[in-house]
Design an enzyme around this catalytic site. Structure first.
Site, PDB file in Angstrom:
ATOM      1  N   THR A 165       0.845  -1.071   0.188  1.00  0.00           N
ATOM      2  CA  THR A 165      -0.008   0.182  -0.157  1.00  0.00           C
ATOM      3  C   THR A 165       1.068   1.349  -0.143  1.00  0.00           C
ATOM      4  O   THR A 165       1.901   1.242   0.641  1.00  0.00           O
ATOM      5  CB  THR A 165      -0.947  -0.045   1.144  1.00  0.00           C
ATOM      6  OG1 THR A 165      -0.194   0.262   2.450  1.00  0.00           O
ATOM      7  CG2 THR A 165      -1.930  -1.184   1.336  1.00  0.00           C
ATOM      8  N   GLY A 166       0.510   2.181  -0.975  1.00  0.00           N
ATOM      9  CA  GLY A 166       1.384   3.367  -0.914  1.00  0.00           C
ATOM     10  C   GLY A 166       2.785   2.949  -1.787  1.00  0.00           C
ATOM     11  O   GLY A 166       3.756   3.243  -1.217  1.00  0.00           O
ATOM     12  N   GLY A 167       2.495   2.236  -2.902  1.00  0.00           N
ATOM     13  CA  GLY A 167       3.686   1.612  -3.644  1.00  0.00           C
ATOM     14  C   GLY A 167       4.019   2.799  -4.572  1.00  0.00           C
ATOM     15  O   GLY A 167       5.027   2.326  -5.559  1.00  0.00           O
ATOM     16  N   THR A 168       3.390   3.986  -4.778  1.00  0.00           N
ATOM     17  CA  THR A 168       3.981   4.710  -5.813  1.00  0.00           C
ATOM     18  C   THR A 168       5.196   5.646  -5.539  1.00  0.00           C
ATOM     19  O   THR A 168       5.629   6.127  -6.745  1.00  0.00           O
ATOM     20  CB  THR A 168       2.359   5.626  -6.101  1.00  0.00           C
ATOM     21  OG1 THR A 168       2.489   6.573  -4.914  1.00  0.00           O
ATOM     22  CG2 THR A 168       1.300   5.107  -6.318  1.00  0.00           C
TER      23      THR A 168
ATOM     24  N   GLY B  45       8.585   6.751  -2.567  1.00  0.00           N
ATOM     25  CA  GLY B  45       9.222   6.639  -1.285  1.00  0.00           C
ATOM     26  C   GLY B  45       9.601   5.145  -0.998  1.00  0.00           C
ATOM     27  O   GLY B  45       9.840   4.528  -1.848  1.00  0.00           O
TER      28      GLY B  45
ATOM     29  N   GLY C  87       7.609   2.529  -0.250  1.00  0.00           N
ATOM     30  CA  GLY C  87       6.825   1.646  -0.718  1.00  0.00           C
ATOM     31  C   GLY C  87       7.304   1.373  -2.385  1.00  0.00           C
ATOM     32  O   GLY C  87       7.423   0.186  -2.512  1.00  0.00           O
TER      33      GLY C  87
ATOM     34  N   SER D  45       7.064   4.015  12.966  1.00  0.00           N
ATOM     35  CA  SER D  45       7.939   5.419  12.778  1.00  0.00           C
ATOM     36  C   SER D  45       8.706   5.649  14.234  1.00  0.00           C
ATOM     37  O   SER D  45       8.091   5.052  15.248  1.00  0.00           O
ATOM     38  CB  SER D  45       7.019   6.525  12.683  1.00  0.00           C
ATOM     39  OG  SER D  45       7.763   7.584  12.969  1.00  0.00           O
TER      40      SER D  45
ATOM     41  N   TYR E 221       0.009  12.140  15.110  1.00  0.00           N
ATOM     42  CA  TYR E 221       0.835  11.048  14.072  1.00  0.00           C
ATOM     43  C   TYR E 221       1.324  10.215  14.916  1.00  0.00           C
ATOM     44  O   TYR E 221       1.386   8.900  14.702  1.00  0.00           O
ATOM     45  CB  TYR E 221       1.859  11.902  13.436  1.00  0.00           C
ATOM     46  CG  TYR E 221       2.660  10.904  12.379  1.00  0.00           C
ATOM     47  CD1 TYR E 221       2.400  10.834  11.320  1.00  0.00           C
ATOM     48  CD2 TYR E 221       3.973  10.514  12.780  1.00  0.00           C
ATOM     49  CE1 TYR E 221       3.096  10.015  10.191  1.00  0.00           C
ATOM     50  CE2 TYR E 221       4.579   9.747  12.092  1.00  0.00           C
ATOM     51  CZ  TYR E 221       4.395   9.565  10.694  1.00  0.00           C
ATOM     52  OH  TYR E 221       5.038   8.838   9.824  1.00  0.00           O
TER      53      TYR E 221
END
Ligand SMILES: NC(=O)c1ccc[n+]([C@@H]2O[C@H](COP(=O)([O-])OP(=O)(O)OC[C@H]3O[C@@H](n4cnc5c(N)ncnc54)[C@H](OP(=O)(O)O)[C@@H]3O)[C@@H](O)[C@H]2O)c1
Length: 250
Positions: A12-15, A17, A19, A137, A150
């Protein structure tokens, strides 16, 4: 090395950074990936760089409707998922007096609720020997100014690592996490800070990092792939810090 031949990872969020770097390395090591992202544009752009062993889904990790459709969407590309990297996310940062309900809900929806229901959706597609890896994180270890919401949302994910490890043991699915330090990605671009403010913040941050540099997304991908591989077959319910020592060295 071809550690992931015939394996499929959902990132997920592989577009972008970490990922994206993980997707690149997983493919280099023989696997196929399905990435998610927020828009057609970001997903298409990433796929054009990742090549034929990647496919993509537009799915908002903070939106319950999209989350509840994720399993069906994934099944259009693969019947089975071997590695799930729960990574999508960004930060919004403000001191307590400036945090409103929208800020709170946005981050908890994206960073805590999203990961929870992503795993719930995808676990039925995972078999014995597969592996879930969360992205947490170092903000869960260190008090960081303006990070209250966060950090709390990421701390919820730390908790999921342990309970999910317990619950998924009987299915033979290992559950772990990586805890990145300060990594050179687009994370600041979602904060509303100007380019100059970002540069200033980055320089301030670098002076506090024991190795005096930000990490590269590929250095996180290395740790994710290790946890996903057979070399980590005895690691379960753990969180690996990839943070240049900042969480323990003062
Ligand atoms: N960078 C750091 O220093 C750092 C440190 C610790 C932890 N983290 C965590 O690492 C993870 C990855 O962040 P990154 O630093 O690699 O940032 P990045 O380069 O900005 O990448 C973020 C990725 O998440 C996706 N994303 C963001 N919001 C989304 C949403 N609502 N639905 C679906 N996808 C979404 C983005 O997709 P689009 O391109 O489509 O927007 C992109 O693929 C996050 O969970 C972040 O909290 C980052």
């Amino acid at each position: 090395m071809q550690r992931f031949k015939n394996k499929i990872a959902l990132i997920t969020g592989g577009t972008n950074g970490m990922g994206f770097a993980t997707a690149q390395q997983f493919i280099q090591e023989g696997g196929k990936v399905i990435i998610t992202g927020r828009s057609e544009t970001t997903v298409k752009n990433a796929l054009s760089n990742l090549g034929e062993n990647a496919s993509g889904i537009v799915s908002d990790a903070g939106n319950m409707k999209d989350l509840m459709r994720l399993q069906e969407e994934v099944k259009k590309h693969a019947e089975q998922i071997d590695v799930l990297f729960v990574n999508a996310g960004y930060g919004r940062f403000a001191p307590i007096e400036h945090v409103d309900e929208n800020h709170f809900d946005e981050l908890f929806n994206l960073l805590a609720k999203g990961p929870y229901f992503t795993v719930q959706q995808i676990v039925p597609l995972m078999k014995t020997g597969s592996s879930v890896i969360f992205n947490t994180s170092i903000a869960t270890d260190i008090a960081m100014h303006s990070f209250s919401v966060y950090s709390a949302a990421k701390s919820a994910v730390q908790s999921f690592i342990k309970t999910f490890a317990l619950e998924l043991t009987e299915k033979g699915i290992r559950v772990n996490g990586i805890s990145p330090g300060h990594i050179k990605t687009n994370i600041f671009n979602n904060t509303g800070l100007s380019a100059e403010q970002i540069e200033h913040a980055v320089q301030d941050i670098i002076s506090t990092i024991p190795l005096k540099r930000q990490g590269e997304p590929s250095e996180i991908a290395n740790a994710v792939l290790f946890l996903a591989s057979d070399e980590a077959s005895y690691i379960h319910g753990a969180e690996i810090k990839v943070d240049a020592g900042i969480s323990v060295i003062r």
